[in-house]
Write an enzyme that holds these catalytic residues in place. Sequence first.
Site, PDB file in Angstrom:
ATOM      1  CB  SER A 116      -0.791  -0.082   1.179  1.00  0.00           C
ATOM      2  OG  SER A 116      -0.309  -0.099   2.478  1.00  0.00           O
ATOM      3  CG  HIS A 135      -2.464  -0.246  -3.830  1.00  0.00           C
ATOM      4  ND1 HIS A 135      -2.677   1.041  -3.288  1.00  0.00           N
ATOM      5  CD2 HIS A 135      -2.678  -1.152  -2.954  1.00  0.00           C
ATOM      6  CE1 HIS A 135      -3.112   1.279  -2.261  1.00  0.00           C
ATOM      7  NE2 HIS A 135      -3.120  -0.405  -1.627  1.00  0.00           N
ATOM      8  CD  GLU A 147      -3.104   3.860  -6.066  1.00  0.00           C
ATOM      9  OE1 GLU A 147      -3.068   5.247  -6.213  1.00  0.00           O
ATOM     10  OE2 GLU A 147      -2.401   3.304  -5.161  1.00  0.00           O
ATOM     11  CG  ASN A 185      -3.018   4.241   0.537  1.00  0.00           C
ATOM     12  OD1 ASN A 185      -4.153   4.468   0.692  1.00  0.00           O
ATOM     13  ND2 ASN A 185      -2.453   3.183   0.432  1.00  0.00           N
TER      14      ASN A 185
HETATM   15  N1  CAA Z   1     -16.157  -8.019   0.608  1.00  0.00           N
HETATM   16  C1  CAA Z   1     -16.834  -8.290  -0.493  1.00  0.00           C
HETATM   17  N2  CAA Z   1     -17.967  -7.495  -0.833  1.00  0.00           N
HETATM   18  C2  CAA Z   1     -18.470  -6.706   0.190  1.00  0.00           C
HETATM   19  C3  CAA Z   1     -17.579  -6.267   1.337  1.00  0.00           C
HETATM   20  C4  CAA Z   1     -16.185  -7.102   1.341  1.00  0.00           C
HETATM   21  N3  CAA Z   1     -15.755  -7.039   2.663  1.00  0.00           N
HETATM   22  N4  CAA Z   1     -18.159  -5.345   2.211  1.00  0.00           N
HETATM   23  C5  CAA Z   1     -19.285  -5.053   1.396  1.00  0.00           C
HETATM   24  N5  CAA Z   1     -19.358  -5.754   0.082  1.00  0.00           N
HETATM   25  C6  CAA Z   1     -20.388  -5.776  -0.845  1.00  0.00           C
HETATM   26  C7  CAA Z   1     -21.854  -6.073  -0.128  1.00  0.00           C
HETATM   27  O1  CAA Z   1     -21.871  -7.342  -0.688  1.00  0.00           O
HETATM   28  C8  CAA Z   1     -22.381  -5.318  -1.269  1.00  0.00           C
HETATM   29  O2  CAA Z   1     -22.817  -5.928  -2.642  1.00  0.00           O
HETATM   30  P1  CAA Z   1     -24.175  -5.937  -3.255  1.00  0.00           P
HETATM   31  O3  CAA Z   1     -24.626  -4.564  -3.647  1.00  0.00           O
HETATM   32  O4  CAA Z   1     -24.007  -6.861  -4.416  1.00  0.00           O
HETATM   33  O5  CAA Z   1     -25.007  -6.702  -2.109  1.00  0.00           O
HETATM   34  C9  CAA Z   1     -21.954  -4.105  -1.653  1.00  0.00           C
HETATM   35  O6  CAA Z   1     -20.492  -4.182  -1.372  1.00  0.00           O
HETATM   36  C10 CAA Z   1     -22.035  -2.766  -0.737  1.00  0.00           C
HETATM   37  O7  CAA Z   1     -22.144  -3.283   0.448  1.00  0.00           O
HETATM   38  P2  CAA Z   1     -23.017  -2.895   1.643  1.00  0.00           P
HETATM   39  O8  CAA Z   1     -24.576  -2.592   0.751  1.00  0.00           O
HETATM   40  O9  CAA Z   1     -23.198  -3.686   2.823  1.00  0.00           O
HETATM   41  O10 CAA Z   1     -22.441  -1.537   2.232  1.00  0.00           O
HETATM   42  P3  CAA Z   1     -22.159   0.027   1.509  1.00  0.00           P
HETATM   43  O11 CAA Z   1     -23.142   0.356   0.681  1.00  0.00           O
HETATM   44  O12 CAA Z   1     -22.080   0.838   2.577  1.00  0.00           O
HETATM   45  O13 CAA Z   1     -21.086  -0.260   0.986  1.00  0.00           O
HETATM   46  C11 CAA Z   1     -18.460  -0.038   1.066  1.00  0.00           C
HETATM   47  C12 CAA Z   1     -19.689  -0.768   1.440  1.00  0.00           C
HETATM   48  C13 CAA Z   1     -18.423  -0.217  -0.362  1.00  0.00           C
HETATM   49  C14 CAA Z   1     -17.417  -0.764   1.680  1.00  0.00           C
HETATM   50  C15 CAA Z   1     -18.683   1.307   1.175  1.00  0.00           C
HETATM   51  O14 CAA Z   1     -18.859   1.611   2.456  1.00  0.00           O
HETATM   52  C16 CAA Z   1     -17.310   2.081   0.852  1.00  0.00           C
HETATM   53  O15 CAA Z   1     -17.276   2.497  -0.680  1.00  0.00           O
HETATM   54  N6  CAA Z   1     -16.580   2.541   1.623  1.00  0.00           N
HETATM   55  C17 CAA Z   1     -15.225   3.092   1.441  1.00  0.00           C
HETATM   56  C18 CAA Z   1     -14.277   2.058   0.945  1.00  0.00           C
HETATM   57  C19 CAA Z   1     -12.958   2.731   0.862  1.00  0.00           C
HETATM   58  O16 CAA Z   1     -12.675   3.965   0.539  1.00  0.00           O
HETATM   59  N7  CAA Z   1     -11.976   1.782   0.455  1.00  0.00           N
HETATM   60  C20 CAA Z   1     -10.629   2.211   0.316  1.00  0.00           C
HETATM   61  C21 CAA Z   1      -9.895   1.920   1.398  1.00  0.00           C
HETATM   62  S1  CAA Z   1      -8.188   2.484   1.387  1.00  0.00           S
HETATM   63  C22 CAA Z   1      -7.412   0.979   0.836  1.00  0.00           C
HETATM   64  O17 CAA Z   1      -7.935  -0.013   0.483  1.00  0.00           O
HETATM   65  C23 CAA Z   1      -6.021   1.343   0.349  1.00  0.00           C
HETATM   66  C24 CAA Z   1      -5.017   0.922   1.399  1.00  0.00           C
HETATM   67  O18 CAA Z   1      -3.848   0.459   0.832  1.00  0.00           O
HETATM   68  C25 CAA Z   1      -5.217   1.078   2.846  1.00  0.00           C
END
Ligand code: CAA
Length: 279
Positions: A116, A135, A147, A185
């Site tokens: 990351s 990534h 990425e 990030n």
């Molecule tokens: N694994 C697989 N699928 C998942 C999941 C997981 N851990 N969490 C949620 N989902 C799926 C759900 O099954 C759902 O799918 P369907 O629509 O087909 O049913 C879909 O995602 C939406 O989930 P929810 O309805 O439960 O919840 P939500 O609408 O709040 O979405 C989220 C969840 C997509 C995580 C949303 O909250 C989001 O976009 N959050 C921000 C995520 C983000 O910014 N990620 C980047 C983090 S930084 C990083 O990763 C980089 C690093 O190096 C640190």
Amino acid sequence: MIVGIIGAGTMGSGIAQAFAQCEGFQVRLCDITEELAARGKGRIEAQLMKRVQKGKMEAAAAQTILDRIATGTKDICTDCDLIVEAAFESMDVKQQTFQELMAIARPDCIFASNTSSLSITQIGAKLDRPLVGMHFFNPAPVMKLVEVIAGINTPRALVDRVKEIAVSLGKTPVEVNEAAGFVVNRILIPMINEAVGVYAEGVASAEDIDTAMKLGANHPIGPLALGDMIGLDVVLAIMEVLQAETGDPKYRPHPLLRKMVRGGLLGVKSGQGFFTYTK
Ligand code: CAA
């Protein structure tokens, strides 16, 4: 295409699922023990079963995805076309992992790291082939971005090949010239660090900071909940990389972030961060 994933934690198992849910990919999900790898596959199964229960996926389709995933230690990666390393975020661990993979993998197997924020150039320094960054973002089966990071020795053709693979997963790749934190990030993690500062100064409650950013900036999740989801230890580690690599004081980790990590308040994975989580 046969794809090895090294590390069956949150990111590794999510990346395995992202590949396995596309036709044409067979996955080898690996960890340091067979039990840990099987646990990663169990996480994928639980996620798929949730979708089946919600009526969003047929049970047979979930089973097809699971059948594409074999689990074990990295010794099962002998026939892989691509290996994506998603091991613990430590330079030593990643360098050592690739050294061991060189003795196991085919000479034409592509080596990619899901780091990351660590240097692709440094991770790949002593390898018999070039390394590329691939990534993914958490949750990897859902998030559209990959990425694709070029270190100083990564050839153009390898970047292009990995971009093609990302597209075949239904993802959108962006090309990044290696730099601390890459693109996302470098921007996202200092924002979370700033939210920690806003909270520490008592400007607003954790709930209100997150509501403000969700409703005022249209973020899907607030910065403090996102920090909890990423893991506050990971947030701190990335801030430290940004600070060390650039020497710029604007990347100073907030003391509260450090204190919470020292106290074991890591977010979702420990049950307590800025918010409380129950299993
Ligand atoms: N694994 C697989 N699928 C998942 C999941 C997981 N851990 N969490 C949620 N989902 C799926 C759900 O099954 C759902 O799918 P369907 O629509 O087909 O049913 C879909 O995602 C939406 O989930 P929810 O309805 O439960 O919840 P939500 O609408 O709040 O979405 C989220 C969840 C997509 C995580 C949303 O909250 C989001 O976009 N959050 C921000 C995520 C983000 O910014 N990620 C980047 C983090 S930084 C990083 O990763 C980089 C690093 O190096 C640190």
